[in-house]
Design an enzyme around this catalytic site. Sequence first.
Site, mmCIF file in Angstrom:
data_model
loop_
_atom_site.group_PDB
_atom_site.id
_atom_site.type_symbol
_atom_site.label_atom_id
_atom_site.label_comp_id
_atom_site.label_asym_id
_atom_site.label_seq_id
_atom_site.Cartn_x
_atom_site.Cartn_y
_atom_site.Cartn_z
ATOM 1 N N GLY A 8 -74.259 -17.120 3.970
ATOM 2 C CA GLY A 8 -73.535 -18.386 3.798
ATOM 3 C C GLY A 8 -73.370 -19.088 5.137
ATOM 4 O O GLY A 8 -72.555 -18.668 5.965
ATOM 5 N N TYR A 11 -69.210 -24.101 6.202
ATOM 6 C CA TYR A 11 -68.171 -24.546 7.120
ATOM 7 C C TYR A 11 -67.498 -23.366 7.821
ATOM 8 O O TYR A 11 -67.060 -23.467 8.965
ATOM 9 C CB TYR A 11 -67.119 -25.347 6.352
ATOM 10 C CG TYR A 11 -66.575 -26.465 7.179
ATOM 11 C CD1 TYR A 11 -66.960 -27.782 6.963
ATOM 12 C CD2 TYR A 11 -65.696 -26.201 8.223
ATOM 13 C CE1 TYR A 11 -66.483 -28.803 7.753
ATOM 14 C CE2 TYR A 11 -65.214 -27.217 9.017
ATOM 15 C CZ TYR A 11 -65.611 -28.514 8.778
ATOM 16 O OH TYR A 11 -65.134 -29.524 9.574
ATOM 17 N N ALA A 160 -58.866 -24.311 10.127
ATOM 18 C CA ALA A 160 -58.695 -25.584 9.420
ATOM 19 C C ALA A 160 -59.806 -26.526 9.862
ATOM 20 O O ALA A 160 -60.263 -26.470 11.016
ATOM 21 C CB ALA A 160 -57.329 -26.189 9.738
ATOM 22 N N ALA A 218 -51.656 -16.366 -0.160
ATOM 23 C CA ALA A 218 -50.228 -16.570 0.102
ATOM 24 C C ALA A 218 -50.035 -17.552 1.253
ATOM 25 O O ALA A 218 -49.176 -18.441 1.183
ATOM 26 C CB ALA A 218 -49.558 -15.234 0.416
ATOM 27 N N ALA A 219 -50.843 -17.429 2.302
ATOM 28 C CA ALA A 219 -50.695 -18.323 3.465
ATOM 29 C C ALA A 219 -50.927 -19.765 3.038
ATOM 30 O O ALA A 219 -50.138 -20.662 3.372
ATOM 31 C CB ALA A 219 -51.669 -17.924 4.567
ATOM 32 N N ALA A 264 -44.627 -35.826 5.788
ATOM 33 C CA ALA A 264 -44.788 -36.397 4.447
ATOM 34 C C ALA A 264 -46.132 -37.122 4.410
ATOM 35 O O ALA A 264 -46.595 -37.654 5.420
ATOM 36 C CB ALA A 264 -43.659 -37.372 4.168
ATOM 37 N N GLY A 269 -54.746 -32.840 0.704
ATOM 38 C CA GLY A 269 -56.134 -32.821 0.231
ATOM 39 C C GLY A 269 -56.815 -31.606 0.841
ATOM 40 O O GLY A 269 -56.243 -30.522 0.848
ATOM 41 N N CYS A 272 -59.230 -26.546 0.339
ATOM 42 C CA CYS A 272 -58.733 -25.209 -0.026
ATOM 43 C C CYS A 272 -57.414 -25.151 -0.789
ATOM 44 O O CYS A 272 -57.280 -24.345 -1.714
ATOM 45 C CB CYS A 272 -58.592 -24.354 1.232
ATOM 46 S SG CYS A 272 -60.150 -24.013 2.045
HETATM 47 N N1 LIG Z 1 -63.853 -24.798 4.641
HETATM 48 C C1 LIG Z 1 -62.753 -24.275 5.154
HETATM 49 O O1 LIG Z 1 -62.046 -24.914 5.919
HETATM 50 C C2 LIG Z 1 -62.377 -22.859 4.815
HETATM 51 C C3 LIG Z 1 -61.433 -22.202 5.615
HETATM 52 C C4 LIG Z 1 -61.089 -20.888 5.307
HETATM 53 C C5 LIG Z 1 -61.696 -20.239 4.242
HETATM 54 N N2 LIG Z 1 -62.603 -20.897 3.479
HETATM 55 C C6 LIG Z 1 -63.268 -20.144 2.402
HETATM 56 O O2 LIG Z 1 -64.517 -19.666 2.912
HETATM 57 C C7 LIG Z 1 -65.510 -19.642 1.874
HETATM 58 C C8 LIG Z 1 -66.709 -20.466 2.285
HETATM 59 O O3 LIG Z 1 -66.289 -21.788 2.444
HETATM 60 P P1 LIG Z 1 -67.207 -22.880 3.139
HETATM 61 O O4 LIG Z 1 -66.350 -24.067 3.302
HETATM 62 O O5 LIG Z 1 -67.899 -22.287 4.315
HETATM 63 O O6 LIG Z 1 -68.293 -23.129 1.983
HETATM 64 P P2 LIG Z 1 -69.638 -23.963 2.078
HETATM 65 O O7 LIG Z 1 -69.874 -24.516 0.738
HETATM 66 O O8 LIG Z 1 -69.583 -24.881 3.253
HETATM 67 O O9 LIG Z 1 -70.759 -22.873 2.418
HETATM 68 C C9 LIG Z 1 -71.128 -21.857 1.573
HETATM 69 C C10 LIG Z 1 -72.603 -21.580 1.786
HETATM 70 O O10 LIG Z 1 -72.972 -20.401 1.087
HETATM 71 C C11 LIG Z 1 -74.318 -20.567 0.643
HETATM 72 N N3 LIG Z 1 -74.599 -19.609 -0.419
HETATM 73 C C12 LIG Z 1 -74.070 -19.541 -1.667
HETATM 74 N N4 LIG Z 1 -74.557 -18.485 -2.327
HETATM 75 C C13 LIG Z 1 -75.428 -17.859 -1.491
HETATM 76 C C14 LIG Z 1 -76.239 -16.700 -1.606
HETATM 77 N N5 LIG Z 1 -76.226 -15.951 -2.709
HETATM 78 N N6 LIG Z 1 -77.014 -16.358 -0.557
HETATM 79 C C15 LIG Z 1 -77.020 -17.102 0.564
HETATM 80 N N7 LIG Z 1 -76.265 -18.199 0.744
HETATM 81 C C16 LIG Z 1 -75.469 -18.572 -0.274
HETATM 82 C C17 LIG Z 1 -74.380 -22.012 0.203
HETATM 83 O O11 LIG Z 1 -75.723 -22.473 0.151
HETATM 84 C C18 LIG Z 1 -73.541 -22.685 1.290
HETATM 85 O O12 LIG Z 1 -74.339 -23.155 2.353
HETATM 86 C C19 LIG Z 1 -64.799 -20.147 0.618
HETATM 87 O O13 LIG Z 1 -64.334 -19.035 -0.096
HETATM 88 C C20 LIG Z 1 -63.622 -20.950 1.172
HETATM 89 O O14 LIG Z 1 -62.542 -20.993 0.268
HETATM 90 C C21 LIG Z 1 -62.977 -22.187 3.752
HETATM 91 O O1 LIG Z 2 -47.689 -31.807 7.529
HETATM 92 C C1 LIG Z 2 -48.734 -31.906 6.884
HETATM 93 C C2 LIG Z 2 -49.905 -31.147 7.187
HETATM 94 C C3 LIG Z 2 -51.024 -31.298 6.398
HETATM 95 N N1 LIG Z 2 -51.037 -32.169 5.367
HETATM 96 C C4 LIG Z 2 -52.244 -32.282 4.511
HETATM 97 O O2 LIG Z 2 -52.646 -30.993 4.084
HETATM 98 C C5 LIG Z 2 -54.050 -30.948 3.862
HETATM 99 C C6 LIG Z 2 -54.686 -29.741 4.529
HETATM 100 O O3 LIG Z 2 -54.671 -29.904 5.912
HETATM 101 P P1 LIG Z 2 -55.114 -28.749 6.935
HETATM 102 O O4 LIG Z 2 -54.360 -27.530 6.618
HETATM 103 O O5 LIG Z 2 -54.997 -29.258 8.288
HETATM 104 O O6 LIG Z 2 -56.675 -28.591 6.654
HETATM 105 P P2 LIG Z 2 -57.550 -27.545 5.841
HETATM 106 O O7 LIG Z 2 -58.891 -27.583 6.467
HETATM 107 O O8 LIG Z 2 -57.420 -27.828 4.388
HETATM 108 O O9 LIG Z 2 -56.955 -26.071 6.197
HETATM 109 C C7 LIG Z 2 -56.154 -25.321 5.301
HETATM 110 O O10 LIG Z 2 -56.976 -24.635 4.377
HETATM 111 C C8 LIG Z 2 -57.912 -23.730 5.011
HETATM 112 C C9 LIG Z 2 -58.806 -23.176 3.920
HETATM 113 O O11 LIG Z 2 -58.257 -22.068 3.283
HETATM 114 C C10 LIG Z 2 -57.130 -22.664 5.757
HETATM 115 O O12 LIG Z 2 -58.044 -21.757 6.380
HETATM 116 C C11 LIG Z 2 -56.245 -23.322 6.810
HETATM 117 O O13 LIG Z 2 -55.476 -22.334 7.483
HETATM 118 C C12 LIG Z 2 -55.350 -24.323 6.129
HETATM 119 O O14 LIG Z 2 -54.578 -25.035 7.112
HETATM 120 C C13 LIG Z 2 -54.572 -32.279 4.387
HETATM 121 O O15 LIG Z 2 -54.807 -33.129 3.310
HETATM 122 C C14 LIG Z 2 -53.453 -32.815 5.252
HETATM 123 O O16 LIG Z 2 -53.428 -34.214 5.317
HETATM 124 C C15 LIG Z 2 -49.906 -32.919 5.044
HETATM 125 O O17 LIG Z 2 -49.892 -33.674 4.094
HETATM 126 N N2 LIG Z 2 -48.787 -32.765 5.824
#
Ligand SMILES: NC(=O)c1ccc[n+]([C@@H]2O[C@H](COP(=O)([O-])OP(=O)(O)OC[C@H]3O[C@@H](n4cnc5c(N)ncnc54)[C@H](O)[C@@H]3O)[C@@H](O)[C@H]2O)c1
Ligand SMILES: O=c1ccn([C@@H]2O[C@H](COP(=O)(O)OP(=O)(O)O[C@H]3O[C@H](CO)[C@@H](O)[C@H](O)[C@H]3O)[C@@H](O)[C@H]2O)c(=O)[nH]1
Length: 380
Positions: A8, A11, A160, A218-219, A264, A269, A272
């Site tokens: 994967g 992001y 984030a 939970a976080a 606020a 959005g 996650c």
């Molecule tokens: N985006 C964030 O900010 C964030 C932060 C923390 C945790 N997460 C979690 O991390 C996980 C990944 O999120 P992301 O945002 O990186 O997703 P993403 O959609 O950006 O990337 C996932 C990738 O996995 C690939 N993929 C899917 N199935 C596959 C397979 N069988 N073999 C090889 N590649 C494969 C897809 O093609 C894609 O490129 C999710 O569970 C998400 O909830 C995301």
């Molecule tokens: O005081 C605040 C802070 C944030 N937001 C909104 O909350 C959303 C999420 O913001 P942020 O947490 O900065 O971005 P994400 O990339 O969604 O990250 C969250 O989601 C990720 C995916 O699980 C986690 O890894 C991170 O720790 C967690 O912060 C956005 O729409 C922000 O505008 C508010 O409305 N008020």
Amino acid sequence: MVKICCIGAGYVGGPTMAVIAIKCPAIEVVVVDISKPRIDAWNSDTLPIYEPGLDDVVKACRGKNLFFSTDVEKHVAEADIIFVSVNTPTKTRGLGAGKAADLTYWESAARMIADVSKSDKIVVEKSTVPVKTAEAIEKILTHNSKGINYQILSNPEFLAEGTAIEDLFKPDRVLIGGRETPGGQKAVQALKEVYAHWVPEENIITTNLWSAELSKLAANAFLAQRISSVNAMSALCEATGANVSEVSYAIGKDSRIGPKFLNASVGFGGSCFQKDILNLVYICECNGLPEVANYWKQVIKINDYQKSRSSTTCRSPPSCLTAATSSTPRSSGRSASSSTPSASRSTAGSRTCPPWPKFTSSAGRIGGRARSGLTVIHSL
Ligand SMILES: NC(=O)c1ccc[n+]([C@@H]2O[C@H](COP(=O)([O-])OP(=O)(O)OC[C@H]3O[C@@H](n4cnc5c(N)ncnc54)[C@H](O)[C@@H]3O)[C@@H](O)[C@H]2O)c1
Ligand SMILES: O=c1ccn([C@@H]2O[C@H](COP(=O)(O)OP(=O)(O)O[C@H]3O[C@H](CO)[C@@H](O)[C@H](O)[C@H]3O)[C@@H](O)[C@H]2O)c(=O)[nH]1
């Protein structure tokens, strides 16, 4: 040389592995994906996502100890540690549709690992998954294990969007959950050694598997709950003449509450919070805990309420919407050619919807926050 493979290149997978590679020059890190365009982009000058600092990290180690490839099976077979960082969206069909996490991608990755492995593996859950997923994954891996030993670890990611590199360089904590067996603890130690290259030992928390899996959900639930709490308070502020920014500031000064995540907004959005809370609600329901499920469901209900209020209280919705639709967190964060966080920030500042409280981001994480907040308007 220890070999890491991450399934994967998204992001989470891309930036996380780039940081491991730059911090651990003696480890070979290969990020694999079934999407050729995505891998091509990681190998090009225009990375598939924009995050401050990411280009420099990738450029410093790509071709040395960091590689991006579509040859998934080869690199999985060769790896000692396999991170699985595939997408886990909300299910749209079948049991739990609209709430439960869709683990199709995860299961298919696990089946492939089982098919191609010829040596012992540590398999790391990097994706956000429901508590007890490791049990199901373990069954897939060991179904026909050919004598191979698999240790499954949970190592959820807390970065984030907008501050990914900063979050990865200086994480508040790294969480590693493993089986409470000698083999499980050895695997925990092996992963701990990777992070110990740059994360202070006191910031690496080790737990059992289920605690690590549940802590991620939970976080996010706690963070989102704070936003819904302050957004609920904003409605009362409007009804009473109080100012929600002043209330947030005043309560955030209480060291037991703290100032972060009290802005606020038009509702949270991002990619996650909504999906992870829905998942948590579903898990509570499945475990016969309807009161707990309803408690967390309320965080989403208030968010929906806030979103609907934001669309009706805007005196000039078209101008708000026009400004906001130019940027979404997924597109601006995920494509270097889209608008940058600073562009989004100025767009956020141009909202003209009194008496709606203007969204103000907390210092240091302004890019991701401001940009993410705009998606909510976009999705209305
Ligand atoms: N985006 C964030 O900010 C964030 C932060 C923390 C945790 N997460 C979690 O991390 C996980 C990944 O999120 P992301 O945002 O990186 O997703 P993403 O959609 O950006 O990337 C996932 C990738 O996995 C690939 N993929 C899917 N199935 C596959 C397979 N069988 N073999 C090889 N590649 C494969 C897809 O093609 C894609 O490129 C999710 O569970 C998400 O909830 C995301
Ligand atoms: O005081 C605040 C802070 C944030 N937001 C909104 O909350 C959303 C999420 O913001 P942020 O947490 O900065 O971005 P994400 O990339 O969604 O990250 C969250 O989601 C990720 C995916 O699980 C986690 O890894 C991170 O720790 C967690 O912060 C956005 O729409 C922000 O505008 C508010 O409305 N008020």
